[in-house]
Design a protein around this motif. Structure first.
Motif, PDB file in Angstrom:
ATOM      1  N   LEU A 192      -1.477   5.182   9.333  1.00  0.00           N
ATOM      2  CA  LEU A 192      -2.201   6.089   8.202  1.00  0.00           C
ATOM      3  C   LEU A 192      -0.917   6.474   7.200  1.00  0.00           C
ATOM      4  O   LEU A 192      -1.197   6.357   6.072  1.00  0.00           O
ATOM      5  CB  LEU A 192      -2.728   7.283   9.036  1.00  0.00           C
ATOM      6  N   PHE A 193       0.005   6.882   7.832  1.00  0.00           N
ATOM      7  CA  PHE A 193       1.309   7.003   6.755  1.00  0.00           C
ATOM      8  C   PHE A 193       1.693   5.794   6.036  1.00  0.00           C
ATOM      9  O   PHE A 193       1.989   5.896   4.802  1.00  0.00           O
ATOM     10  CB  PHE A 193       2.537   7.448   7.668  1.00  0.00           C
ATOM     11  N   TYR A 194       1.424   4.741   6.708  1.00  0.00           N
ATOM     12  CA  TYR A 194       1.830   3.596   5.686  1.00  0.00           C
ATOM     13  C   TYR A 194       0.933   3.355   4.663  1.00  0.00           C
ATOM     14  O   TYR A 194       1.388   3.297   3.448  1.00  0.00           O
ATOM     15  CB  TYR A 194       1.840   2.335   6.650  1.00  0.00           C
ATOM     16  N   PHE A 195      -0.204   3.425   4.976  1.00  0.00           N
ATOM     17  CA  PHE A 195      -1.355   3.112   4.056  1.00  0.00           C
ATOM     18  C   PHE A 195      -1.390   4.225   2.862  1.00  0.00           C
ATOM     19  O   PHE A 195      -1.610   3.925   1.508  1.00  0.00           O
ATOM     20  CB  PHE A 195      -2.700   3.026   4.388  1.00  0.00           C
ATOM     21  N   VAL A 196      -0.887   5.472   3.314  1.00  0.00           N
ATOM     22  CA  VAL A 196      -0.937   6.599   2.391  1.00  0.00           C
ATOM     23  C   VAL A 196       0.091   6.329   1.438  1.00  0.00           C
ATOM     24  O   VAL A 196      -0.076   6.471   0.027  1.00  0.00           O
ATOM     25  CB  VAL A 196      -0.858   8.061   3.120  1.00  0.00           C
ATOM     26  N   LEU A 197       1.113   5.951   2.095  1.00  0.00           N
ATOM     27  CA  LEU A 197       2.452   5.794   1.323  1.00  0.00           C
ATOM     28  C   LEU A 197       2.115   4.704   0.282  1.00  0.00           C
ATOM     29  O   LEU A 197       2.643   4.700  -0.895  1.00  0.00           O
ATOM     30  CB  LEU A 197       3.791   5.341   1.985  1.00  0.00           C
ATOM     31  N   GLU A 198       1.505   3.692   0.523  1.00  0.00           N
ATOM     32  CA  GLU A 198       1.211   2.373  -0.277  1.00  0.00           C
ATOM     33  C   GLU A 198       0.091   2.834  -1.461  1.00  0.00           C
ATOM     34  O   GLU A 198       0.599   2.459  -2.493  1.00  0.00           O
ATOM     35  CB  GLU A 198       0.482   1.289   0.695  1.00  0.00           C
ATOM     36  N   GLU A 199      -0.569   3.635  -1.036  1.00  0.00           N
ATOM     37  CA  GLU A 199      -1.554   3.835  -2.115  1.00  0.00           C
ATOM     38  C   GLU A 199      -1.053   4.914  -3.013  1.00  0.00           C
ATOM     39  O   GLU A 199      -1.305   5.099  -4.404  1.00  0.00           O
ATOM     40  CB  GLU A 199      -2.752   4.638  -1.464  1.00  0.00           C
ATOM     41  N   GLY A 200       0.155   5.984  -2.535  1.00  0.00           N
ATOM     42  CA  GLY A 200       0.759   6.578  -3.419  1.00  0.00           C
ATOM     43  C   GLY A 200      -0.059   8.155  -3.797  1.00  0.00           C
ATOM     44  O   GLY A 200       0.623   8.780  -4.290  1.00  0.00           O
ATOM     45  N   ASN A 201      -1.265   8.097  -3.184  1.00  0.00           N
ATOM     46  CA  ASN A 201      -2.009   9.342  -3.460  1.00  0.00           C
ATOM     47  C   ASN A 201      -2.946   9.397  -2.381  1.00  0.00           C
ATOM     48  O   ASN A 201      -3.166   8.365  -1.728  1.00  0.00           O
ATOM     49  CB  ASN A 201      -2.683   9.474  -4.997  1.00  0.00           C
ATOM     50  N   LEU A 202      -4.025  10.493  -2.613  1.00  0.00           N
ATOM     51  CA  LEU A 202      -5.028  10.701  -1.615  1.00  0.00           C
ATOM     52  C   LEU A 202      -6.400  10.722  -2.245  1.00  0.00           C
ATOM     53  O   LEU A 202      -7.443  11.242  -1.630  1.00  0.00           O
ATOM     54  CB  LEU A 202      -4.882  12.037  -0.938  1.00  0.00           C
TER      55      LEU A 202
END
Lengths: 169, 271
Positions: free
Chosen positions: A128-138
């Motif tokens: 979850l944290f990886y994909f959030v960081l990759e996207e850069g926003n929510l």
């Protein structure tokens, strides 16, 4: 004993890391499943290992992945959180009788439900944290959650298989 | 004082965690910057060596495809060469004409396609004259631009990277636009700034504009799949699909512009 653990962990890291960069990084399941297992060695460190060992190791494991995958610092960030969260998860899951001195997480020491919840929670947090960081926003939370669930399940299955065969006594 | 010491001792894991996490976030922020001046990249001896080994195994499985692609490229080049020799019989004597672009063949040893920021790694580096800011092309399209170069390896942002911007020309009308990738669908590249006078239709070809020193002019980049003109807008909303096969990057060419320094310094002064 310590040397045996060290060698085994080094070998585990080398094998999972190579598998990750040579095979798994080229795998995608329906554009949603991106299995990640290179951080497995952090999960399976002895339970009593202190934070000044676990956290730097987690950071370095992630950073070496970043060097290979050109991900900047995504893996380092996610794996450091995994290392930190691991203490709390281990605390919550502590059995009535408490842990023994040289306990290592895994299917051969604990019950299947224990191992499964340990893996699902921590792998879930990492992904979850990886994909959030990759996207850069929510903004695309739905897609991020879907990716987390699909990739997480694949990763947990692979990690369990590794646990079954790699840690056989 | 003693209390402070105890406090730190009790909560050091949290501070250590925070410290490492801050480093990670700084690294991420630096790699997201447009210049891409990150230290963490696969243009290093260890990953370069590994990906070279990995690629030398994988390339056997691609031999047939690679052969076909090279043969097609040969045929295309032969056709253009034919045009030149016919016209060139009447002796070209203008010695002021020179070739602005030169090419260096290289191999893609690693590339990703399913992230938001996708990169590729080449098996050539500064020892072969590569430097950050060079364009990379394939026989039938654009591959990307180099961002990091080590002695023997180079890393670049591919067309599947939300940082990548390519100046394109609508072939039929000559209108200029900027192509970028939004970060999810690999068959949808957006083109901005093409004016409504251009008359863009589905199936039109987009080629490189030659406005930058990255790519020579007229190289195919993409084909238009959708073009809308919103009410009151002066610019088309264009979606296009790349002409090259982004799944199987293998043999590529690094583009050298002979006068890049002159152009670069001139444009810097003009700004």
């Amino acid at each position: 004993m310590i040397i045996k653990y060290a060698i085994r962990n080094l070998l585990l890291f080398a094998v999972t890391f190579l598998l990750q960069v040579a095979v798994l990084d080229n795998v995608q399941v329906y554009g949603m499943g991106f299995p990640m297992i290179y951080f497995m060695v952090i999960l399976f460190l002895p339970i009593r290992q202190p934070a000044y060992v676990v956290l730097p190791m987690a950071f370095l494991a992630g950073l070496s992945m970043d060097f290979f995958a050109n991900t900047g610092g995504l893996h380092a960030g996610a794996t450091t959180l995994l290392g930190f969260a691991r203490f709390f998860v281990l605390n919550r899951l502590e059995p009535q009788a408490g842990y023994e001195k040289e306990d290592v997480p895994g299917i051969y020491r604990f019950r299947a439900t224990w191992t499964l919840s340990f893996l699902l929670i921590l792998v879930g947090i990492h992904h979850l944290f990886y994909f959030v960081l990759e996207e850069g926003n929510l903004l695309h939370m739905g897609e991020i959650l879907l990716k987390t669930v699909v990739s997480g399940l694949l990763s947990v299955i692979l990690i369990l298989l590794f646990n079954l065969f790699f840690f056989r006594r | 004082m003693r209390n402070l010491f105890l406090f730190i001792r009790r909560f050091y894991p949290f501070f250590l965690f925070l410290f490492l996490e801050v480093i990670a976030v700084i690294l991420i922020a630096r790699s997201n910057a447009y210049q891409g001046a990150t230290m963490v990249n696969s243009a290093n001896q260890v990953s370069g060596w590994f990906y070279t080994q990995n690629n030398s195994i994988l390339e056997y499985f691609r031999l047939k495809e690679t052969n076909i692609e090279l043969a097609e490229e040969n045929a295309r080049l032969r056709a253009t060469l034919g045009n030149y020799t016919e016209a060139g019989d009447s002796a070209r004597t203008d010695t002021t004409e020179r070739y602005i672009y030169s090419y260096l063949p290289a191999r893609v040893i690693n590339h990703s396609i399913h992230k938001k920021m996708n990169y590729f790694t080449l098996d050539k580096g500064s020892a072969d004259g590569l430097r950050p800011g060079l364009g990379v092309v394939e026989s039938n399209g654009v591959v990307g631009m180099l961002t990091n170069v080590s002695q023997n390896y180079a890393v670049g942002i591919s067309m599947l990277n939300s940082k990548t911007r390519v100046s394109v020309r609508h072939k039929r009308s000559g209108a200029i636009g900027i192509m970028r990738w939004k970060g999810s669908d690999i068959t949808a590249h957006v083109v901005d700034d093409i004016t409504k006078t251009a008359g863009v239709k589905e199936g039109d070809t987009l080629v490189t504009s030659g406005y930058s020193t990255y790519f020579p002019e007229g190289l195919p980049v993409a084909v238009v799949t959708r073009s809308d003109l919103r009410d009151g807008s002066n610019f088309y909303d264009i979606t296009s699909v790349l002409t090259n096969e982004i799944f199987s990057l293998d043999k590529v060419y690094v583009v050298f512009h002979q006068d890049y320094q002159e152009l670069d310094s001139l444009e810097t002064v003009a700004q």
